[in-house]
Write a protein that holds these residues in place. Structure first.
Motif, PDB file in Angstrom:
ATOM      1  N   TYR A  83      37.724  38.275  30.427  1.00 35.59           N
ATOM      2  CA  TYR A  83      37.187  38.455  29.078  1.00 35.59           C
ATOM      3  C   TYR A  83      36.548  37.160  28.574  1.00 35.59           C
ATOM      4  N   GLU A  84      37.260  36.059  28.717  1.00 41.60           N
ATOM      5  CA  GLU A  84      36.732  34.768  28.258  1.00 41.60           C
ATOM      6  C   GLU A  84      35.501  34.367  29.050  1.00 41.60           C
ATOM      7  N   ALA A  85      35.507  34.616  30.348  1.00 39.39           N
ATOM      8  CA  ALA A  85      34.340  34.263  31.167  1.00 39.39           C
ATOM      9  C   ALA A  85      33.113  35.055  30.721  1.00 39.39           C
ATOM     10  N   ASN A  86      33.284  36.343  30.462  1.00 43.25           N
ATOM     11  CA  ASN A  86      32.164  37.155  29.973  1.00 43.25           C
ATOM     12  C   ASN A  86      31.661  36.647  28.625  1.00 43.25           C
ATOM     13  N   ALA A  87      32.588  36.295  27.735  1.00 38.43           N
ATOM     14  CA  ALA A  87      32.198  35.764  26.427  1.00 38.43           C
ATOM     15  C   ALA A  87      31.484  34.422  26.580  1.00 38.43           C
ATOM     16  N   ARG A  88      31.936  33.588  27.498  1.00 44.99           N
ATOM     17  CA  ARG A  88      31.328  32.276  27.737  1.00 44.99           C
ATOM     18  C   ARG A  88      29.907  32.427  28.269  1.00 44.99           C
ATOM     19  N   VAL A  89      29.689  33.430  29.118  1.00 49.24           N
ATOM     20  CA  VAL A  89      28.340  33.647  29.656  1.00 49.24           C
ATOM     21  C   VAL A  89      27.406  34.093  28.531  1.00 49.24           C
ATOM     22  N   ARG A  90      27.881  34.971  27.654  1.00 51.92           N
ATOM     23  CA  ARG A  90      27.057  35.436  26.526  1.00 51.92           C
ATOM     24  C   ARG A  90      26.816  34.328  25.512  1.00 51.92           C
ATOM     25  N   ASP A  91      27.846  33.518  25.254  1.00 46.92           N
ATOM     26  CA  ASP A  91      27.761  32.453  24.256  1.00 46.92           C
ATOM     27  C   ASP A  91      28.410  31.197  24.841  1.00 46.92           C
ATOM     28  N   PRO A  92      27.614  30.377  25.547  1.00 49.24           N
ATOM     29  CA  PRO A  92      28.174  29.216  26.250  1.00 49.24           C
ATOM     30  C   PRO A  92      28.857  28.191  25.350  1.00 49.24           C
ATOM     31  N   ALA A 132      43.882  38.492  45.875  1.00 49.96           N
ATOM     32  CA  ALA A 132      43.741  39.877  46.351  1.00 49.96           C
ATOM     33  C   ALA A 132      44.264  40.933  45.380  1.00 49.96           C
ATOM     34  N   PRO A 133      45.448  40.767  44.775  1.00 50.36           N
ATOM     35  CA  PRO A 133      45.930  41.824  43.874  1.00 50.36           C
ATOM     36  C   PRO A 133      45.096  41.981  42.595  1.00 50.36           C
ATOM     37  N   TYR A 134      44.344  40.966  42.216  1.00 50.72           N
ATOM     38  CA  TYR A 134      43.662  40.957  40.919  1.00 50.72           C
ATOM     39  C   TYR A 134      42.143  41.049  41.015  1.00 50.72           C
ATOM     40  N   PHE A 135      41.601  40.752  42.178  1.00 46.62           N
ATOM     41  CA  PHE A 135      40.148  40.777  42.381  1.00 46.62           C
ATOM     42  C   PHE A 135      39.828  41.619  43.619  1.00 46.62           C
ATOM     43  N   PRO A 136      39.861  42.950  43.469  1.00 47.79           N
ATOM     44  CA  PRO A 136      39.609  43.823  44.622  1.00 47.79           C
ATOM     45  C   PRO A 136      38.162  43.722  45.109  1.00 47.79           C
ATOM     46  N   SER A 137      37.979  44.076  46.362  1.00 50.31           N
ATOM     47  CA  SER A 137      36.647  43.957  46.966  1.00 50.31           C
ATOM     48  C   SER A 137      35.627  44.900  46.333  1.00 50.31           C
ATOM     49  N   ASP A 138      36.080  45.987  45.720  1.00 43.69           N
ATOM     50  CA  ASP A 138      35.134  46.941  45.128  1.00 43.69           C
ATOM     51  C   ASP A 138      34.639  46.523  43.735  1.00 43.69           C
ATOM     52  N   ASP A 139      35.078  45.355  43.240  1.00 48.06           N
ATOM     53  CA  ASP A 139      34.617  44.842  41.942  1.00 48.06           C
ATOM     54  C   ASP A 139      34.270  43.358  42.073  1.00 48.06           C
ATOM     55  N   PRO A 140      33.197  43.046  42.825  1.00 47.28           N
ATOM     56  CA  PRO A 140      32.871  41.634  43.090  1.00 47.28           C
ATOM     57  C   PRO A 140      32.438  40.855  41.852  1.00 47.28           C
ATOM     58  N   HIS A 141      31.859  41.545  40.868  1.00 43.91           N
ATOM     59  CA  HIS A 141      31.367  40.862  39.665  1.00 43.91           C
ATOM     60  C   HIS A 141      32.521  40.211  38.894  1.00 43.91           C
ATOM     61  N   LYS A 142      33.682  40.851  38.904  1.00 43.56           N
ATOM     62  CA  LYS A 142      34.853  40.364  38.170  1.00 43.56           C
ATOM     63  C   LYS A 142      35.229  38.939  38.616  1.00 43.56           C
ATOM     64  N   PHE A 143      35.303  38.726  39.921  1.00 38.81           N
ATOM     65  CA  PHE A 143      35.644  37.373  40.384  1.00 38.81           C
ATOM     66  C   PHE A 143      34.452  36.435  40.252  1.00 38.81           C
ATOM     67  N   ALA A 144      33.256  36.934  40.500  1.00 38.19           N
ATOM     68  CA  ALA A 144      32.068  36.078  40.457  1.00 38.19           C
ATOM     69  C   ALA A 144      31.924  35.393  39.101  1.00 38.19           C
ATOM     70  N   ILE A 145      32.137  36.140  38.027  1.00 38.85           N
ATOM     71  CA  ILE A 145      31.961  35.555  36.700  1.00 38.85           C
ATOM     72  C   ILE A 145      33.093  34.576  36.380  1.00 38.85           C
ATOM     73  N   VAL A 146      34.329  34.903  36.793  1.00 38.38           N
ATOM     74  CA  VAL A 146      35.455  33.997  36.567  1.00 38.38           C
ATOM     75  C   VAL A 146      35.256  32.712  37.375  1.00 38.38           C
ATOM     76  N   HIS A 147      34.789  32.859  38.601  1.00 35.61           N
ATOM     77  CA  HIS A 147      34.525  31.696  39.454  1.00 35.61           C
ATOM     78  C   HIS A 147      33.422  30.816  38.860  1.00 35.61           C
ATOM     79  N   LYS A 148      32.385  31.454  38.327  1.00 29.74           N
ATOM     80  CA  LYS A 148      31.261  30.714  37.748  1.00 29.74           C
ATOM     81  C   LYS A 148      31.707  29.869  36.547  1.00 29.74           C
ATOM     82  N   VAL A 149      32.586  30.426  35.708  1.00 26.41           N
ATOM     83  CA  VAL A 149      33.004  29.731  34.482  1.00 26.41           C
ATOM     84  C   VAL A 149      34.160  28.767  34.734  1.00 26.41           C
TER      85      VAL A 149
END
Length: 170
Positions: free
Chosen positions: A69-78, A25-42
């Motif tokens: 940051y790493e999750a976003n980089a991993r999605v761009r360059d697996p 909850a303190p790090y993944f607020p409900s108004d920014d769902p993409h932030k957790f989604a990408i971390v969860h995916k990676v």
């Protein structure tokens, strides 16, 4: 989060009730769902939860920023992720350093061609003490360009062998 507020992005995505002591909850607020989604995916929610629990509270926000940051980089360059971006930037820095060194060398050559030659005569005192190069420089009228040459030779890590000083005097 509990108490009638909306669940954090993690609990919303995982479709569970957001407990009062939810680690996300303190790090993944409900108004920014993409932030957790990408971390969860990676990384997966379970792994992220374990990582956060192992860290002191004051380091968790930085850890989440790094994971995002790493999750976003991993999605761009697996394959390479952040390492690929770092490698690319290091190559760019090397190329720019080489271009800078070449430009500095070109400027030095042009300046040396435009200036009158440095004196070739020395006193016997200077010949007896060849290590005392400063005494010869102090008698020169062309001191304005010589520090630039020294700066160029010492600051460039690209050129291995700077021009020899003797070539300036003859």
């Amino acid at each position: 989060m509990g108490g009638g507020s909306s669940p954090c992005a993690s609990c919303k995505l995982l479709r569970r009730r957001c407990a009062k002591d939810c680690i996300f909850a303190p790090y993944f607020p409900s108004d920014d769902p993409h932030k957790f989604a990408i971390v969860h995916k990676v990384f997966g929610a379970s792994n992220v939860s374990k990582m956060l629990q192992e860290l002191p509270i004051h380091q968790r926000a930085d850890a989440v920023s790094s994971l995002v940051y790493e999750a976003n980089a991993r999605v761009r360059d697996p394959v390479y992720g952040c390492v690929g971006a770092i490698s690319y930037l290091q190559n760019q820095v090397s190329q720019l350093q080489m271009q800078l060194a070449m430009a500095q060398a070109e400027i030095l050559c042009i300046q040396m061609q435009q200036e009158p030659a440095l004196p070739t005569t020395t006193t016997t005192h200077q010949i007896d003490h060849p290590a005392d190069d400063k005494s010869l420089l102090l008698h020169s009228n062309n001191l304005n360009n010589f520090p630039q040459f020294l700066n160029f030779a010492s600051s460039s890590n690209v050129i291995q062998d700077p021009p020899k000083r003797e070539s300036l005097w003859t």
